[in-house]
Enzyme design. Structure first.
Site, PDB file in Angstrom:
ATOM      1  N   ARG A  59       0.799  -1.222   0.000  1.00 57.02           N
ATOM      2  CA  ARG A  59       0.000   0.000   0.000  1.00 57.02           C
ATOM      3  C   ARG A  59       0.836   1.280   0.000  1.00 57.02           C
ATOM      4  NH1 ARG A  59      -2.675  -3.971   1.549  1.00 57.02           N
ATOM      5  NH2 ARG A  59      -0.734  -4.476   2.575  1.00 57.02           N
ATOM      6  N   THR A  60       1.803   1.376   0.899  1.00 57.60           N
ATOM      7  CA  THR A  60       2.501   2.657   1.052  1.00 57.60           C
ATOM      8  C   THR A  60       3.273   3.006  -0.222  1.00 57.60           C
ATOM      9  OG1 THR A  60       2.681   2.153   3.397  1.00 57.60           O
ATOM     10  CG2 THR A  60       4.014   3.977   2.582  1.00 57.60           C
ATOM     11  N   LYS A  89      26.091  -2.841  -0.231  1.00 54.52           N
ATOM     12  CA  LYS A  89      27.559  -2.725  -0.136  1.00 54.52           C
ATOM     13  C   LYS A  89      27.974  -1.933   1.091  1.00 54.52           C
ATOM     14  CE  LYS A  89      27.421  -1.935  -5.056  1.00 54.52           C
ATOM     15  NZ  LYS A  89      27.681  -0.848  -5.999  1.00 54.52           N
ATOM     16  N   ARG A 110      10.983   3.683   3.524  1.00 54.57           N
ATOM     17  CA  ARG A 110      10.594   2.698   4.541  1.00 54.57           C
ATOM     18  C   ARG A 110      11.835   1.886   4.868  1.00 54.57           C
ATOM     19  NH1 ARG A 110       5.497  -1.211   4.632  1.00 54.57           N
ATOM     20  NH2 ARG A 110       4.602   0.806   5.176  1.00 54.57           N
ATOM     21  N   HIS A 138       4.737   5.869  11.505  1.00 53.90           N
ATOM     22  CA  HIS A 138       4.214   5.726  10.134  1.00 53.90           C
ATOM     23  C   HIS A 138       3.223   6.888   9.959  1.00 53.90           C
ATOM     24  CE1 HIS A 138       3.042   4.078   6.402  1.00 53.90           C
ATOM     25  NE2 HIS A 138       2.753   2.842   6.738  1.00 53.90           N
TER      26      HIS A 138
HETATM   27  N1   CP Z   1      -0.421  -0.078   5.782  1.00 55.76           N
HETATM   28  C1   CP Z   1       0.778  -0.298   5.236  1.00 55.76           C
HETATM   29  O1   CP Z   1       1.771   0.332   5.605  1.00 55.76           O
HETATM   30  O2   CP Z   1       0.791  -1.267   4.264  1.00 55.76           O
HETATM   31  P1   CP Z   1       2.086  -1.725   3.479  1.00 55.76           P
HETATM   32  O3   CP Z   1       3.009  -2.390   4.486  1.00 55.76           O
HETATM   33  O4   CP Z   1       1.600  -2.690   2.428  1.00 55.76           O
HETATM   34  O5   CP Z   1       2.728  -0.509   2.898  1.00 55.76           O
END
Ligand code: CP
Length: 311
Positions: A59-60, A89, A110, A138
């Site tokens: 999703r993100t 590396k 992320r 998040h």
């Molecule tokens: N909600 C969320 O962060 O989903 P993903 O881990 O798929 O990005």
């Protein structure tokens, strides 16, 4: 002076004022209306987004990339857990930031290590957005969760929100609790003892006068909640596989859970789900988790355009 997010890093929810949060919500709603009307948006034409994903995501990453493309911009990407990047590396996240500032106008990262988004931001003079750092924050998920509650419930103030599941490791609930607490909600925390909300977060909420009830029993918790925010028990954060096996089935939302709930319960989940919400619940009108994921696009369109001054 008018509220602006131009040039800002979005690393946590605490750094956003209520006025800035409102600006993000209003901008997202405007973009959503424009998309519903079939408008072709070119706000980010000529701009490039870098998505740097050192941990899995559906999703993100995809909603940020969709958001950028729907705004007429371009995307460059490090996916596959960073395996194809020079992180393999030994390149630091800081040095990656130094590179990314030459290639992109804005970056989303992320990473499994808490604080990595801040490290990238220290290296880059371009805006950095935290797409989830370890068990830390998040923030964009918290913003789309807020947007979803506003759309589903009409207002946030006065809602009782049950945060359930892995409250220890869940960065979505850490960011969500901090953001929603400012909007006049009450909380119910529902977790196995070993996965309880970290004490400093609970203490800080209570110190700020926010109502927090700890109710480990899910049926009891939903009977007094307007919103159930279910989360996955996060296998990847456990060091002891046996402990994960012991806790993984702690909660399961079924249609029986819905029948025991306060009428009109809204069910949210940041996704992915594993076994904690049965698919039979998907047909329930208050099951909002797929609509919630879809809301990620306008909210992320708002964030990208605001930090780049293209709103
Ligand atoms: N909600 C969320 O962060 O989903 P993903 O881990 O798929 O990005």
């Amino acid at each position: 002076m008018a509220t602006s997010l131009l040039g800002r890093d979005i690393l946590d929810v605490q750094s956003l004022s209520n006025e800035e949060v409102k600006l993000i919500m209003d901008t997202a709603a405007r973009f959503e209306r424009a998309m519903d009307n079939g408008g072709r948006l070119m706000n980010m034409a000529g701009k490039t987004l870098a998505t740097l994903f050192f941990e899995p995501s559906t999703r993100t990453r995809l909603s940020f990339e969709t958001a950028m493309l729907r705004l007429g911009g371009s995307v460059i990407s490090v996916a596959d857990g960073g395996g194809s990047s020079s992180a393999k590396k030994g390149e630091t996240v800081y040095d990656t930031g130094k590179m990314i500032e030459s290639y992109a106008d804005v970056a989303v990262i992320r990473h499994p290590v808490t604080g990595s988004a801040a490290e990238l931001a220290a290296g880059s003079c371009k805006p950095v957005i935290n797409g989830g750092d370890g068990a830390g924050q998040h923030p964009t998920q918290a913003l789309l969760d807020l947007y979803t509650i506003i759309k589903e419930k009409g207002q946030v103030e006065g809602q009782t929100i049950c945060l359930a599941g892995d409250l220890k490791n869940g960065r979505t609930v850490h960011s969500g609790a901090a953001l929603l607490a400012r909007m006049g909600v009450k909380f119910v925390f529902t977790a196995p003892e070993a996965l309880a909300m970290p004490e400093p977060i609970t203490e800080s909420l209570r110190k700020d006068g926010v109502s927090v009830e700890i109710i480990p029993d899910l049926d009891e918790a939903v009977a007094k909640s307007d919103v159930l925010y279910m989360t996955r028990i996060q296998k990847e954060r456990f060091t002891d596989p046996a402990e994960y096996e012991r806790l993984k089935g702690s909660y399961e939302v079924t249609m029986q859970t819905v029948k025991n709930a306060k009428p009109g319960l809204t069910i949210m989940h940041p996704l992915p789900r594993v076994t904690e919400i049965k698919t039979e619940v998907d047909e329930y009108a208050g099951a909002a988790y797929f609509r919630q994921a879809a809301n990620g696009v306008p909210v992320r369109m708002a964030l990208l355009s605001l930090v780049c001054g293209c709103e």
